[in-house]
Design a protein around this motif. Structure first.
Motif, PDB file in Angstrom:
ATOM      1  N   LEU A  56      33.416 -20.826 -33.337  1.00 58.17           N
ATOM      2  CA  LEU A  56      32.147 -20.353 -32.792  1.00 58.17           C
ATOM      3  C   LEU A  56      31.975 -18.850 -33.003  1.00 58.17           C
ATOM      4  O   LEU A  56      30.865 -18.374 -33.245  1.00 58.17           O
ATOM      5  N   TRP A 103      20.135 -22.563 -26.926  1.00 61.53           N
ATOM      6  CA  TRP A 103      20.814 -23.856 -26.901  1.00 61.53           C
ATOM      7  C   TRP A 103      20.251 -24.735 -25.799  1.00 61.53           C
ATOM      8  O   TRP A 103      19.635 -24.261 -24.854  1.00 61.53           O
ATOM      9  N   TRP A 134      31.779 -24.860 -24.015  1.00 56.84           N
ATOM     10  CA  TRP A 134      30.614 -24.013 -24.284  1.00 56.84           C
ATOM     11  C   TRP A 134      29.946 -23.557 -22.983  1.00 56.84           C
ATOM     12  O   TRP A 134      29.604 -22.392 -22.821  1.00 56.84           O
ATOM     13  N   THR A 155      31.168 -29.125 -25.563  1.00 57.03           N
ATOM     14  CA  THR A 155      30.059 -28.742 -24.701  1.00 57.03           C
ATOM     15  C   THR A 155      30.557 -28.252 -23.349  1.00 57.03           C
ATOM     16  O   THR A 155      30.050 -27.270 -22.804  1.00 57.03           O
TER      17      THR A 155
END
Length: 94
Positions: A85, A19, A47, A44
């Motif tokens: 996810l 990523w 994440w 994000t």
């Protein structure tokens, strides 16, 4: 892959991903199925917390503080993103 977790669960990146952050959004490639995924700014931010294997409680606390919202207000969003996810095999619950 399990999607069951609690506040003490730790979340980590799956080994089969790469990523990058582009314009404050995460762009993720699942190397297993060659699918790309993108996350908005809050996604994000969540994440990036997986990178350090934070607990779900740590993530909730940090997001609530950063966005100045009640933990209950972000709990459903965090739960939803973790489940999505995990289903896409981008993260693992430890």
């Amino acid at each position: 892959m399990t999607t069951k977790f609690n506040l003490k669960s730790k979340i980590a990146f799956s080994e089969n991903i790469v990523w990058r952050e582009v314009d404050k959004e995460a762009v993720i490639l699942n190397l297993y199925n060659n699918k790309y995924y993108t996350l908005n700014k809050m996604g994000t931010d969540i994440w990036k917390m997986f990178r350090d294997q934070n607990t779900v409680k740590d993530i909730l606390d940090k997001i609530a503080e950063e966005y100045d919202v009640n933990i209950d207000g972000v709990a459903k969003d965090v739960e939803k993103i973790i489940k999505e996810l995990c289903r896409e095999e981008l993260i693992e619950i430890k």
